[in-house]
Design a protein around this motif. Sequence first.
Motif, PDB file in Angstrom:
ATOM      1  N   ALA A 168       0.857  -1.194   0.000  1.00 54.08           N
ATOM      2  CA  ALA A 168       0.000   0.000   0.000  1.00 54.08           C
ATOM      3  C   ALA A 168       0.888   1.238   0.000  1.00 54.08           C
ATOM      4  O   ALA A 168       1.722   1.388   0.889  1.00 54.08           O
ATOM      5  CB  ALA A 168      -0.922   0.002   1.216  1.00 54.08           C
ATOM      6  N   THR A 169       0.709   2.117  -0.984  1.00 56.10           N
ATOM      7  CA  THR A 169       1.654   3.206  -1.219  1.00 56.10           C
ATOM      8  C   THR A 169       0.928   4.540  -1.241  1.00 56.10           C
ATOM      9  O   THR A 169       0.380   4.948  -2.270  1.00 56.10           O
ATOM     10  CB  THR A 169       2.384   3.006  -2.569  1.00 56.10           C
ATOM     11  N   GLY A 170       0.951   5.242  -0.113  1.00 50.80           N
ATOM     12  CA  GLY A 170       0.242   6.506  -0.016  1.00 50.80           C
ATOM     13  C   GLY A 170       0.778   7.581  -0.935  1.00 50.80           C
ATOM     14  O   GLY A 170       0.016   8.369  -1.505  1.00 50.80           O
ATOM     15  N   ALA A 171       2.108   7.642  -1.099  1.00 50.00           N
ATOM     16  CA  ALA A 171       2.708   8.673  -1.950  1.00 50.00           C
ATOM     17  C   ALA A 171       2.282   8.499  -3.408  1.00 50.00           C
ATOM     18  O   ALA A 171       1.989   9.469  -4.109  1.00 50.00           O
ATOM     19  CB  ALA A 171       4.225   8.647  -1.829  1.00 50.00           C
ATOM     20  N   ALA A 172       2.238   7.257  -3.881  1.00 48.99           N
ATOM     21  CA  ALA A 172       1.804   7.008  -5.258  1.00 48.99           C
ATOM     22  C   ALA A 172       0.321   7.327  -5.421  1.00 48.99           C
ATOM     23  O   ALA A 172      -0.094   7.874  -6.452  1.00 48.99           O
ATOM     24  CB  ALA A 172       2.089   5.565  -5.649  1.00 48.99           C
ATOM     25  N   ALA A 173      -0.481   7.002  -4.417  1.00 52.29           N
ATOM     26  CA  ALA A 173      -1.899   7.342  -4.463  1.00 52.29           C
ATOM     27  C   ALA A 173      -2.092   8.861  -4.508  1.00 52.29           C
ATOM     28  O   ALA A 173      -2.970   9.373  -5.207  1.00 52.29           O
ATOM     29  CB  ALA A 173      -2.615   6.761  -3.247  1.00 52.29           C
ATOM     30  N   LEU A 174      -1.251   9.581  -3.785  1.00 57.94           N
ATOM     31  CA  LEU A 174      -1.285  11.046  -3.799  1.00 57.94           C
ATOM     32  C   LEU A 174      -0.984  11.572  -5.204  1.00 57.94           C
ATOM     33  O   LEU A 174      -1.679  12.456  -5.719  1.00 57.94           O
ATOM     34  CB  LEU A 174      -0.277  11.566  -2.777  1.00 57.94           C
ATOM     35  N   LEU A 175       0.066  11.018  -5.831  1.00 53.62           N
ATOM     36  CA  LEU A 175       0.431  11.451  -7.183  1.00 53.62           C
ATOM     37  C   LEU A 175      -0.679  11.164  -8.193  1.00 53.62           C
ATOM     38  O   LEU A 175      -0.975  11.997  -9.061  1.00 53.62           O
ATOM     39  CB  LEU A 175       1.724  10.750  -7.609  1.00 53.62           C
TER      40      LEU A 175
END
Length: 214
Positions: A168-175
């Motif tokens: 689960a990757t919050g930074a990628a979801a943000l991008l």
Amino acid sequence: MTDYDVLRVFCGPTGGYGNELGVVREGSVIPERSDRQAFAAKLGFSETVFVDDPERGVVDIYTPTLRLPFAGHPCVGTAWLLDVPELVTPAGVVGARQDGEFCWIEARAEWAPPRTLRRYATAAEVDDLAVPAPGEWIYAWAWEDEAAGRVRARGFPGRGDGIEEDEATGAAALLLTDQLGRALNITQGAGSQILTAPQPGGWVEVGGRVFLER
């Protein structure tokens, strides 16, 4: 042995899945960056957080191989654990709030490390992907239901540090949210859930469930 907590961040609706996170609440016990890097490598989580000031929320984030100015699931997990209104990261001040079963952070897309956002035609294609060779950080995604903002995604760090796939990757979801300009409900990895919502002024909220594992 240095004491640390293990959280699962961005858990699914039933409490399963999520990305493991190590948090050293007393960062002062490992003050040197080189020692923190070695400890993060020893633990082997995709990220480990060292808390340098629990009241102000000052944090320092490491993967097994490098220090990060900002990262999504470490900020969500640490904000939940410390129950603070903000975190102070090298990238900037990250707002935080608790909302029922979800913990939310607010950050900017330019703080996120580079990711290659690679769109596929169907969720099934994303499901069937093999882990690529080390190289660029790839966030593979496809619409499950575009009208509803539901996304299927998988994250491949490509660093060669033993983390072949990020659950689960919050930074990628943000991008991805910043690129699409709309709220998303993302299912990543084996079954983790990430919620996002764009905010005024270039900010993006990223939220999910957090559980203390040990």
